[in-house]
Scaffold this motif. Structure first.
Motif, PDB file in Angstrom:
ATOM      1  N   ALA A  42       0.832  -1.205   0.000  1.00 24.03           N
ATOM      2  CA  ALA A  42       0.000   0.000   0.000  1.00 24.03           C
ATOM      3  C   ALA A  42       0.867   1.257   0.000  1.00 24.03           C
ATOM      4  O   ALA A  42       0.592   2.226  -0.719  1.00 24.03           O
ATOM      5  CB  ALA A  42      -0.926  -0.008   1.208  1.00 24.03           C
ATOM      6  N   GLY A  43       1.926   1.255   0.813  1.00 24.32           N
ATOM      7  CA  GLY A  43       2.809   2.409   0.859  1.00 24.32           C
ATOM      8  C   GLY A  43       3.506   2.651  -0.466  1.00 24.32           C
ATOM      9  O   GLY A  43       3.715   3.806  -0.866  1.00 24.32           O
ATOM     10  N   ARG A  44       3.858   1.596  -1.150  1.00 24.80           N
ATOM     11  CA  ARG A  44       4.547   1.733  -2.436  1.00 24.80           C
ATOM     12  C   ARG A  44       3.632   2.273  -3.532  1.00 24.80           C
ATOM     13  O   ARG A  44       4.032   3.111  -4.340  1.00 24.80           O
ATOM     14  CB  ARG A  44       5.119   0.379  -2.856  1.00 24.80           C
ATOM     15  CG  ARG A  44       6.003   0.445  -4.088  1.00 24.80           C
ATOM     16  CD  ARG A  44       6.696  -0.865  -4.370  1.00 24.80           C
ATOM     17  NE  ARG A  44       5.791  -1.882  -4.887  1.00 24.80           N
ATOM     18  CZ  ARG A  44       5.409  -2.957  -4.230  1.00 24.80           C
ATOM     19  NH1 ARG A  44       5.824  -3.152  -2.990  1.00 24.80           N
ATOM     20  NH2 ARG A  44       4.589  -3.845  -4.772  1.00 24.80           N
ATOM     21  N   LEU A  45       2.374   1.826  -3.542  1.00 22.16           N
ATOM     22  CA  LEU A  45       1.469   2.209  -4.629  1.00 22.16           C
ATOM     23  C   LEU A  45       0.704   3.499  -4.354  1.00 22.16           C
ATOM     24  O   LEU A  45       0.437   4.274  -5.282  1.00 22.16           O
ATOM     25  CB  LEU A  45       0.472   1.080  -4.891  1.00 22.16           C
ATOM     26  CG  LEU A  45       1.051  -0.226  -5.430  1.00 22.16           C
ATOM     27  CD1 LEU A  45      -0.057  -1.211  -5.753  1.00 22.16           C
ATOM     28  CD2 LEU A  45       1.906   0.016  -6.672  1.00 22.16           C
ATOM     29  N   ALA A  46       0.320   3.732  -3.105  1.00 22.28           N
ATOM     30  CA  ALA A  46      -0.480   4.921  -2.781  1.00 22.28           C
ATOM     31  C   ALA A  46       0.310   5.980  -2.033  1.00 22.28           C
ATOM     32  O   ALA A  46      -0.187   7.095  -1.851  1.00 22.28           O
ATOM     33  CB  ALA A  46      -1.701   4.509  -1.958  1.00 22.28           C
ATOM     34  N   GLY A  47       1.515   5.630  -1.593  1.00 17.21           N
ATOM     35  CA  GLY A  47       2.310   6.568  -0.823  1.00 17.21           C
ATOM     36  C   GLY A  47       2.227   6.267   0.661  1.00 17.21           C
ATOM     37  O   GLY A  47       1.141   5.990   1.186  1.00 17.21           O
ATOM     38  N   ALA A  48       3.363   6.321   1.340  1.00 12.94           N
ATOM     39  CA  ALA A  48       3.397   6.005   2.763  1.00 12.94           C
ATOM     40  C   ALA A  48       2.584   6.995   3.583  1.00 12.94           C
ATOM     41  O   ALA A  48       1.928   6.621   4.560  1.00 12.94           O
ATOM     42  CB  ALA A  48       4.845   5.980   3.246  1.00 12.94           C
ATOM     43  N   GLU A  49       2.584   8.277   3.173  1.00 11.10           N
ATOM     44  CA  GLU A  49       1.850   9.288   3.930  1.00 11.10           C
ATOM     45  C   GLU A  49       0.350   9.033   3.895  1.00 11.10           C
ATOM     46  O   GLU A  49      -0.336   9.085   4.931  1.00 11.10           O
ATOM     47  CB  GLU A  49       2.156  10.676   3.368  1.00 11.10           C
ATOM     48  CG  GLU A  49       1.542  11.807   4.171  1.00 11.10           C
ATOM     49  CD  GLU A  49       1.933  13.177   3.651  1.00 11.10           C
ATOM     50  OE1 GLU A  49       1.346  14.178   4.123  1.00 11.10           O
ATOM     51  OE2 GLU A  49       2.810  13.248   2.773  1.00 11.10           O
ATOM     52  N   ALA A  50      -0.186   8.735   2.698  1.00 15.99           N
ATOM     53  CA  ALA A  50      -1.617   8.447   2.579  1.00 15.99           C
ATOM     54  C   ALA A  50      -1.972   7.153   3.307  1.00 15.99           C
ATOM     55  O   ALA A  50      -3.031   7.050   3.933  1.00 15.99           O
ATOM     56  CB  ALA A  50      -2.020   8.357   1.112  1.00 15.99           C
ATOM     57  N   SER A  51      -1.097   6.164   3.225  1.00 17.12           N
ATOM     58  CA  SER A  51      -1.360   4.898   3.911  1.00 17.12           C
ATOM     59  C   SER A  51      -1.435   5.097   5.418  1.00 17.12           C
ATOM     60  O   SER A  51      -2.342   4.577   6.088  1.00 17.12           O
ATOM     61  CB  SER A  51      -0.261   3.884   3.578  1.00 17.12           C
ATOM     62  OG  SER A  51      -0.238   3.596   2.195  1.00 17.12           O
ATOM     63  N   ALA A  52      -0.475   5.856   5.971  1.00 17.68           N
ATOM     64  CA  ALA A  52      -0.472   6.101   7.412  1.00 17.68           C
ATOM     65  C   ALA A  52      -1.676   6.932   7.834  1.00 17.68           C
ATOM     66  O   ALA A  52      -2.311   6.649   8.859  1.00 17.68           O
ATOM     67  CB  ALA A  52       0.823   6.806   7.812  1.00 17.68           C
ATOM     68  N   ALA A  53      -2.015   7.963   7.036  1.00 20.80           N
ATOM     69  CA  ALA A  53      -3.182   8.794   7.363  1.00 20.80           C
ATOM     70  C   ALA A  53      -4.452   7.962   7.366  1.00 20.80           C
ATOM     71  O   ALA A  53      -5.334   8.144   8.226  1.00 20.80           O
ATOM     72  CB  ALA A  53      -3.302   9.937   6.367  1.00 20.80           C
TER      73      ALA A  53
END
Length: 506
Positions: A246-257
């Motif tokens: 998820a972090g790789r495809l959507a971005g770690a920031e969006a995944s954490a949020a």
């Protein structure tokens, strides 16, 4: 295996899985295959012994061999039947409202894009549900022989309250399970755990009846804790790997949020939104708002309440347990190398972006389904509450000493049910202060009131209620145990429970 020993085993296996993830996965598969071979070997042995006894009887009828064969079959056939049924049974398909591509083209395009990027298998069915959740389910159509169908399960409340980028991260996480072959392995392990759990329960209940069940129960007593620990750690490892996808495809920031937002929202929905909606039933025959239509607006308007620093810190401090395969929020966010931060406010929700023009009609459909299911209980509670309020007013308008014992008990119980234990306390105290017969329910409720106030004397009243009425014994035991467990720990709660149970059986 003791609880502490099991926890230590899980922690040690987690360290092993972190250091050598591929080797650990191979070990779990090997253990699972070995378990199947052991089970099939045992079943084969049962079959051979059955065939030998049958051959012995067939060569000439004699009383002892015939009785031995009958006794053996009576013990063996239930085990064989359970094993065959569990090994070949189908898992139930998840339930929900099936979405068509024409209803949500943007959602289906996103799913296809993620599938292409991850080279993952296709999603056969997308289901919309009433849950605050998103998940992938892989269901074998032919039991042990596979034929998998993949279901993507999306909760409308979830879509209505997260950002589009966060939803993309969630979809990538779920698809990451399939891309990593987690789905088939997890479904297989789930089936195997269910098989062994059923066999263990059956054999344990009958371990004293015959040799077959005794052997099965003993083997499974030793095997089950280790297998559960290994498969638990593998499932948790899968979660971290899916988070990385998820972090790789959507971005770690969006995944954490998204992780933070969903953690805080889930708590708010459970503790605030749904209870306040159902509280209306006391005053209204129909709700003033429908849940799915209002959820998004209410979540946005109350964001300062549920997305506060205090709530985030409380969620951040929770540790991972040894029963939920999902790691705690802190560990998941830190694995993404992201800080502890509140999610941003939303201008557009995932439902807006992915369901588009179908959102309004789907919302009406879900609200109508919810009301169709709740209407009867809602309106019945409203009628009972209205009658109870009228009766409370009638009884409360009389001096307490003028109420007979039956009326005083009725008033106390109505107050406890509809206005809370604190409101009932004065009436309960007056009723229990009278001389004469002791009524079990007032004794029980007074004990609960005292415990709510932190007064350990409430345990004495619970003990009395349990002795006065066998029907209140379980409620009294549960209430006292829960209070002691929270106040003084498990040892004190266990000691109190054992003492009370021994007194009741004397």
């Amino acid at each position: 295996m003791e609880k502490r020993d099991y926890e230590m085993l899980v922690w040690s296996l987690e360290a092993e899985a972190r250091e050598q993830p591929a080797l650990f996965r191979a070990k779990v598969i090997l253990i699972s295959l070995s378990a199947y071979l052991l089970l099939l070997g045992l079943l084969g042995g049962v079959g051979l012994i059955s065939w030998g006894l049958f051959s012995w009887v067939r060569h000439g009828w004699r009383l002892f061999p015939t009785l031995a064969l009958i006794g053996w079959l009576l013990a063996a056939l239930p085990v064989l039947a359970i094993s065959a049924r569990m090994l070949l049974s189908r898992l139930d398909a998840p339930q929900g409202r099936a979405l068509k591509a024409a209803e949500a083209p943007r959602l289906f395009r996103l799913i296809e894009r993620l599938r292409s990027q991850l080279k993952a298998p296709a999603i056969h069915t997308v289901l919309l549900t009433h849950d605050f959740n998103a998940a992938i389910a892989q269901v074998p159509r032919f039991g042990l022989f596979g034929g998998h169908r993949n279901y993507l399960i999306l909760g409308l409340p979830f879509l209505n309250t997260v950002a589009p980028k966060e939803m993309m991260a969630v979809l990538a996480h779920e698809y990451g399970h399939l891309a990593g072959s987690h789905g088939k392995l997890s479904a297989w392990i789930y089936r195997q755990r269910r098989t062994f759990a059923s066999l263990h329960e059956h054999a344990s209940q009958r371990r004293e009846e015959d040799v077959i069940n005794g052997v099965f129960a003993t083997l499974l007593d030793r095997f089950a804790p280790y297998y559960n620990a290994y498969t638990f750690v593998l499932s948790r490892q899968n979660e971290y790997e899916a988070d990385a996808v998820a972090g790789r495809l959507a971005g770690a920031e969006a995944s954490a949020a998204g992780l933070v937002r969903s953690e805080l929202l889930a708590e708010w929905l459970q503790q605030e939104f749904w209870p306040k909606l159902y509280q209306q039933a006391a005053q209204r025959a129909n709700p003033s708002f429908m849940p799915y239509a209002a959820m998004r607006k209410i979540a946005a308007a109350t964001m300062p309440e549920w997305a506060s620093k205090e709530r985030l810190q409380a969620a951040w401090q929770r540790d991972s347990g040894v029963h939920d395969t999902h790691p705690c929020l802190r560990e998941r966010v830190q694995a993404l190398d992201q800080p502890c931060a509140l999610p941003p406010a939303l201008s557009v929700t995932a439902a807006d972006a992915l369901l588009g023009e179908s959102l309004a009609s789907l919302t009406r459909e879900f609200d109508q389904r919810w009301w169709d299911g709740e209407k009867g209980q809602w309106q019945e509670y409203h009628r009972r509450h209205t009658r109870a309020t009228s009766r409370i007013a009638e009884l409360s308008g009389q001096p307490m000493e003028h109420l007979d014992a039956s009326a005083a008990q009725e008033l106390a119980l109505l107050l406890a049910e509809y206005q809370g234990s604190a409101a009932a306390k004065p009436v309960l105290a007056h009723l229990l202060g009278r001389s004469g017969e002791r009524y079990p329910k007032p004794v029980y409720y007074y004990g609960r009131v005292l415990l709510d106030e932190g007064d350990s004397k409430g345990l004495d009243y619970l003990e009395e209620a349990a002795r006065l009425s066998p029907g209140l014994a379980n409620d009294s035991l549960r209430a006292g145990y829960a209070w002691l467990y929270e106040q003084q720990g498990e040892a004190a709660a266990d000691q109190w429970l054992q003492q009370l149970q021994s007194l009741m059986t004397d």
